[in-house]
Design a protein around this motif. Structure first.
Motif, PDB file in Angstrom:
ATOM      1  N   ASP A  48      -4.042  -6.735 -36.570  1.00 15.33           N
ATOM      2  CA  ASP A  48      -3.583  -8.037 -37.082  1.00 15.33           C
ATOM      3  C   ASP A  48      -4.720  -9.059 -37.085  1.00 15.33           C
ATOM      4  OD1 ASP A  48      -1.264  -9.144 -38.220  1.00 15.33           O
ATOM      5  OD2 ASP A  48      -0.879 -10.355 -36.439  1.00 15.33           O
ATOM      6  N   VAL A  49      -5.526  -9.046 -36.028  1.00 14.15           N
ATOM      7  CA  VAL A  49      -6.645 -10.001 -35.982  1.00 14.15           C
ATOM      8  C   VAL A  49      -7.655  -9.667 -37.091  1.00 14.15           C
ATOM      9  CG1 VAL A  49      -8.490 -11.005 -34.575  1.00 14.15           C
ATOM     10  CG2 VAL A  49      -6.354 -10.313 -33.485  1.00 14.15           C
ATOM     11  N   ALA A  50      -7.933  -8.372 -37.289  1.00 14.15           N
ATOM     12  CA  ALA A  50      -8.863  -7.976 -38.361  1.00 14.15           C
ATOM     13  C   ALA A  50      -8.314  -8.417 -39.713  1.00 14.15           C
ATOM     14  CB  ALA A  50      -9.071  -6.455 -38.330  1.00 14.15           C
ATOM     15  N   ASN A  51      -7.015  -8.220 -39.929  1.00 20.38           N
ATOM     16  CA  ASN A  51      -6.418  -8.637 -41.207  1.00 20.38           C
ATOM     17  C   ASN A  51      -6.536 -10.147 -41.394  1.00 20.38           C
ATOM     18  OD1 ASN A  51      -5.718  -6.035 -41.859  1.00 20.38           O
ATOM     19  ND2 ASN A  51      -3.597  -6.222 -41.152  1.00 20.38           N
ATOM     20  N   PHE A  52      -6.329 -10.880 -40.299  1.00 19.64           N
ATOM     21  CA  PHE A  52      -6.435 -12.341 -40.389  1.00 19.64           C
ATOM     22  C   PHE A  52      -7.876 -12.742 -40.732  1.00 19.64           C
ATOM     23  CE2 PHE A  52      -7.437 -16.348 -38.073  1.00 19.64           C
ATOM     24  CZ  PHE A  52      -6.825 -17.199 -38.984  1.00 19.64           C
ATOM     25  N   GLY A 104     -12.022 -14.230 -45.305  1.00 18.37           N
ATOM     26  CA  GLY A 104     -13.271 -13.878 -45.985  1.00 18.37           C
ATOM     27  C   GLY A 104     -14.170 -12.928 -45.208  1.00 18.37           C
ATOM     28  N   ALA A 105     -13.737 -12.471 -44.033  1.00 17.84           N
ATOM     29  CA  ALA A 105     -14.550 -11.508 -43.277  1.00 17.84           C
ATOM     30  C   ALA A 105     -14.498 -10.146 -43.966  1.00 17.84           C
ATOM     31  CB  ALA A 105     -14.037 -11.389 -41.841  1.00 17.84           C
ATOM     32  N   ASN A 106     -15.420  -9.263 -43.541  1.00 12.70           N
ATOM     33  CA  ASN A 106     -15.466  -7.924 -44.128  1.00 12.70           C
ATOM     34  C   ASN A 106     -15.378  -6.902 -42.990  1.00 12.70           C
ATOM     35  OD1 ASN A 106     -16.117  -5.506 -45.334  1.00 12.70           O
ATOM     36  ND2 ASN A 106     -17.757  -6.347 -46.610  1.00 12.70           N
ATOM     37  N   ILE A 107     -14.143  -6.578 -42.611  1.00  9.82           N
ATOM     38  CA  ILE A 107     -13.903  -5.689 -41.460  1.00  9.82           C
ATOM     39  C   ILE A 107     -13.125  -4.476 -41.945  1.00  9.82           C
ATOM     40  CG2 ILE A 107     -12.798  -5.493 -39.181  1.00  9.82           C
ATOM     41  CD1 ILE A 107     -13.088  -8.568 -38.962  1.00  9.82           C
ATOM     42  N   LYS A 108     -13.643  -3.291 -41.624  1.00 11.07           N
ATOM     43  CA  LYS A 108     -12.950  -2.065 -42.037  1.00 11.07           C
ATOM     44  C   LYS A 108     -12.749  -1.179 -40.806  1.00 11.07           C
ATOM     45  CE  LYS A 108     -14.112  -1.852 -46.833  1.00 11.07           C
ATOM     46  NZ  LYS A 108     -15.395  -2.335 -47.332  1.00 11.07           N
ATOM     47  N   GLY A 109     -11.676  -0.419 -40.802  1.00 12.65           N
ATOM     48  CA  GLY A 109     -11.471   0.578 -39.742  1.00 12.65           C
ATOM     49  C   GLY A 109     -10.614   0.097 -38.588  1.00 12.65           C
ATOM     50  N   ALA A 110     -10.144  -1.151 -38.604  1.00  9.83           N
ATOM     51  CA  ALA A 110      -9.290  -1.616 -37.492  1.00  9.83           C
ATOM     52  C   ALA A 110      -8.030  -0.749 -37.467  1.00  9.83           C
ATOM     53  CB  ALA A 110      -8.938  -3.080 -37.678  1.00  9.83           C
ATOM     54  N   GLY A 111      -7.655  -0.302 -36.278  1.00 13.22           N
ATOM     55  CA  GLY A 111      -6.539   0.640 -36.150  1.00 13.22           C
ATOM     56  C   GLY A 111      -7.040   2.059 -35.935  1.00 13.22           C
ATOM     57  N   THR A 112      -8.354   2.268 -36.116  1.00 12.33           N
ATOM     58  CA  THR A 112      -8.979   3.545 -35.762  1.00 12.33           C
ATOM     59  C   THR A 112      -9.942   3.255 -34.599  1.00 12.33           C
ATOM     60  OG1 THR A 112     -11.016   3.409 -37.068  1.00 12.33           O
ATOM     61  CG2 THR A 112      -9.017   4.092 -38.241  1.00 12.33           C
ATOM     62  N   ASP A 113     -10.638   4.295 -34.121  1.00 12.88           N
ATOM     63  CA  ASP A 113     -11.512   3.992 -32.983  1.00 12.88           C
ATOM     64  C   ASP A 113     -12.943   3.644 -33.393  1.00 12.88           C
ATOM     65  OD1 ASP A 113     -12.142   6.549 -33.618  1.00 12.88           O
ATOM     66  OD2 ASP A 113     -11.344   7.426 -31.763  1.00 12.88           O
ATOM     67  N   VAL A 114     -13.170   3.463 -34.712  1.00 10.06           N
ATOM     68  CA  VAL A 114     -14.473   2.936 -35.146  1.00 10.06           C
ATOM     69  C   VAL A 114     -14.226   1.779 -36.114  1.00 10.06           C
ATOM     70  CG1 VAL A 114     -16.683   3.445 -36.237  1.00 10.06           C
ATOM     71  CG2 VAL A 114     -15.493   5.257 -34.988  1.00 10.06           C
ATOM     72  N   ILE A 115     -14.704   0.608 -35.753  1.00 10.06           N
ATOM     73  CA  ILE A 115     -14.532  -0.568 -36.616  1.00 10.06           C
ATOM     74  C   ILE A 115     -15.904  -0.968 -37.151  1.00 10.06           C
ATOM     75  CG2 ILE A 115     -13.742  -2.969 -36.720  1.00 10.06           C
ATOM     76  CD1 ILE A 115     -11.806  -2.398 -34.478  1.00 10.06           C
ATOM     77  N   ARG A 116     -15.971  -1.190 -38.451  1.00  9.73           N
ATOM     78  CA  ARG A 116     -17.240  -1.580 -39.096  1.00  9.73           C
ATOM     79  C   ARG A 116     -17.090  -3.002 -39.634  1.00  9.73           C
ATOM     80  NH1 ARG A 116     -19.857   3.340 -40.316  1.00  9.73           N
ATOM     81  NH2 ARG A 116     -21.131   2.405 -41.953  1.00  9.73           N
ATOM     82  N   ILE A 148       1.904 -13.856 -38.387  1.00 11.67           N
ATOM     83  CA  ILE A 148       1.628 -12.930 -37.274  1.00 11.67           C
ATOM     84  C   ILE A 148       2.670 -11.811 -37.217  1.00 11.67           C
ATOM     85  CG2 ILE A 148       1.675 -12.877 -34.713  1.00 11.67           C
ATOM     86  CD1 ILE A 148       0.157 -15.591 -34.960  1.00 11.67           C
ATOM     87  N   ILE A 149       2.236 -10.629 -36.827  1.00  8.41           N
ATOM     88  CA  ILE A 149       3.155  -9.479 -36.723  1.00  8.41           C
ATOM     89  C   ILE A 149       4.185  -9.705 -35.605  1.00  8.41           C
ATOM     90  CG2 ILE A 149       1.672  -7.644 -37.641  1.00  8.41           C
ATOM     91  CD1 ILE A 149       0.987  -6.969 -34.645  1.00  8.41           C
ATOM     92  N   PRO A 150       5.307  -8.969 -35.698  1.00 11.75           N
ATOM     93  CA  PRO A 150       6.320  -9.068 -34.639  1.00 11.75           C
ATOM     94  C   PRO A 150       5.798  -8.522 -33.306  1.00 11.75           C
ATOM     95  CG  PRO A 150       7.155  -7.856 -36.553  1.00 11.75           C
ATOM     96  CD  PRO A 150       5.709  -8.069 -36.798  1.00 11.75           C
ATOM     97  N   ASP A 151       6.394  -9.003 -32.232  1.00  9.51           N
ATOM     98  CA  ASP A 151       5.940  -8.639 -30.892  1.00  9.51           C
ATOM     99  C   ASP A 151       6.545  -7.300 -30.456  1.00  9.51           C
ATOM    100  OD1 ASP A 151       5.548  -8.562 -28.006  1.00  9.51           O
ATOM    101  OD2 ASP A 151       4.934 -10.646 -28.207  1.00  9.51           O
ATOM    102  N   GLN A 152       5.673  -6.322 -30.429  1.00  8.73           N
ATOM    103  CA  GLN A 152       6.034  -4.954 -30.058  1.00  8.73           C
ATOM    104  C   GLN A 152       6.630  -4.913 -28.631  1.00  8.73           C
ATOM    105  OE1 GLN A 152       2.273  -3.462 -29.052  1.00  8.73           O
ATOM    106  NE2 GLN A 152       2.790  -1.302 -29.033  1.00  8.73           N
ATOM    107  N   ILE A 153       6.088  -5.717 -27.728  1.00  6.26           N
ATOM    108  CA  ILE A 153       6.527  -5.637 -26.326  1.00  6.26           C
ATOM    109  C   ILE A 153       7.834  -6.400 -26.116  1.00  6.26           C
ATOM    110  CG2 ILE A 153       5.859  -6.033 -23.910  1.00  6.26           C
ATOM    111  CD1 ILE A 153       4.173  -3.884 -25.416  1.00  6.26           C
TER     112      ILE A 153
END
Ligand code: EPZ
Length: 430
Positions: free
Chosen positions: A194-198, A203-215, A229-234
């Motif tokens: 969610d933070v990467a999507n935000f 305008g950021a360029n973030i790929k791979g969030a949700g996997t174990d390698v983020i670029r 913001i996404i719903p609260d899983q907990i």
């Protein structure tokens, strides 16, 4: 001091709306300070930790306005201080997100060392390692983490432990560094995504969030954005286990079922029925609860933030269960309180061995931290007789209107401040 007065025994029945994820909202609010343009954030939960973060941001010059209870409008065009050290910010863990945000934008930040729930040693070495890899000098002095850099440059960073906080913090700073940053062994929690999507929406360029390698390819500036913001899983998982423990029938609404898979799997194992739809899950607990074993793990494993709630259920189940806590070393402090209510649990190191007892009895208990506090409330809702829960300020850190949502599901739970009010409650519902 407010306490919860609870009379147990009512199965929880009905629908409950789940709010925005606290642990996504905290870094997203901090990241809003990374642009001078206005940012509109929706589905922000109205809980204490969020309000502490917003106050700390106002203290350094971020303009914060509310447009309704869950919508916050921020503008960080006039930040006048890069030192966040007010008294309250020290009390929340997420204060460290201001490091990544301010360091990324201004190449300089000083933030009070984080507090938060006392659930074990909560190191920040991986955050510091990440900031240093981006070129910052980092020191800890006079209770502050101080970081500064002539400029931040992209780097290849391997996280020695899977850390939600360090992944998000380094990702934020790297979003405005020069060149490419690769974070290996990153955390995969929904709130990291969610933070990467935000950030990408700014305008950021973030790929791979949700996997174990983020670029992360650094960009020179970020712009304003509107984001939900996404719903609260907990929070959702807590109500799902509340249904299990009280032998109820609860539908959690406005959720992402995929984020709850490990929780759903355990509810099925202990004998609950679980029905999934697109954005809601119904949990029905009509048969005796069964025992199982569980180990907390980083996402997609079973969350440490749900460990007390599942323990509260297993303490009522048939047979022996083993719960292993592999993330934080001091997260069984609530077991003494469950024991007061009749549970039979032995803790050895990071393992709890639970012999199911079939029923709880009401008692006077204290919430030792946020999630443990919620688990004790759930236990009390199923207990015979009355329970008084102290230190509910911990619960209010992360659950919005907890007692009101439970009341809507048929629970006898009220806020009381004095013994007299507790006696009145007893007479009223007794
Ligand atoms: C976040 O804490 C959450 N807090 C916690 O939620 C949650 O329990 C935790 O992630 C795990 O999911 C917030 O988001 C504000 P970590 P965080 O860094 O970021 C070790 C709740 O109830 N570690 O993923 O502090 C650390 O000691 C709270 O809402 C290092 O060794 O957790 C732990 O064993 C409580 N060095 C493990 O990693 C570091 O630099 C995971 O911690 C950082 C962490």
């Amino acid at each position: 001091m407010e306490q919860y007065a609870i009379k147990g025994g009512n199965p929880l029945v009905g629908d409950v709306e789940i709010g925005g994820a606290k642990n996504a909202a905290l870094p997203i609010l901090a990241a809003s300070a990374m642009t001078d343009e206005t940012v509109y954030i929706d589905n922000v939960p109205d809980v204490r930790d969020i309000n502490v973060m917003l106050n700390a941001m106002q203290d350094i010059g971020v303009a914060v306005r509310h447009a309704g209870r869950h919508k916050v409008i921020l503008n960080a065009g006039n930040i006048h201080s890069l030192v966040a050290e007010n008294e309250t910010i020290k009390k929340i863990r997420a204060s460290y997100y201001l490091m990544g945000a301010l360091l990324g934008k201004y190449n300089c930040a000083e933030v009070a060392l984080p507090g938060g729930c006392d659930i074990g040693c909560r190191a920040i070495d991986q955050h510091i390692k990440g900031f240093r890899a981006l070129g910052a000098e980092v020191v800890i002095e006079h209770g502050l983490i101080k970081a500064k850099a002539a400029r931040l440059t992209g780097s290849h960073i391997y996280m020695d432990v899977v850390s939600v906080g360090a992944t998000i913090n380094v990702m934020m700073a790297a979003a405005l560094a020069e060149g490419l940053t690769i974070i290996e062994n990153s955390a995969k929690e929904p709130h990291v995504v969610d933070v990467a999507n935000f950030l990408n929406s700014m305008g950021a360029n973030i790929k791979g969030a949700g996997t174990d390698v983020i670029r992360i390819k650094g960009v020179s500036r970020l712009h304003g954005s509107e984001y939900t913001i996404i719903p609260d899983q907990i929070e959702a998982g807590t109500f799902m286990f509340a249904a299990a423990v009280t032998r109820g029938d609860v539908t959690v609404k406005n959720i992402i079922p995929k984020h709850l898979e490990s929780i759903t799997a355990k509810l099925l194992e202990i004998g609950c029925e679980v029905e999934e739809a697109e954005d809601c899950i119904r949990v029905v607990s009509s048969k005796p609860l069964l025992h199982t074993h569980v180990k907390t793990l980083p996402y997609p494993g079973f969350p440490t933030d749900m460990q007390p709630q599942i323990t509260a259920a297993l303490a009522l189940s048939r047979g022996t269960s083993i719960v292993t806590e592999s993330i934080f070393e001091n997260r069984f402090k609530y077991v003494d309180e469950l024991t007061r209510m009749g549970a039979n649990i032995k803790v050895e190191g990071n393992t709890a061995i639970i012999d199911g007892v079939g029923r709880y009895t009401g008692a006077s208990i204290s919430a030792p931290d946020l999630r443990a506090g919620a688990a004790l409330v759930i236990a009390a809702l199923s207990a015979e007789g009355f329970t008084l829960v102290d230190d509910i300020r911990y619960i209010e850190r992360g659950y919005e209107d907890f007692h009101l949502k439970l009341q809507n599901l048929g629970a006898h739970i009220e806020l009381v401040e004095t013994e007299k009010e507790f006696q009145k409650f007893k007479l009223r519902v007794g």
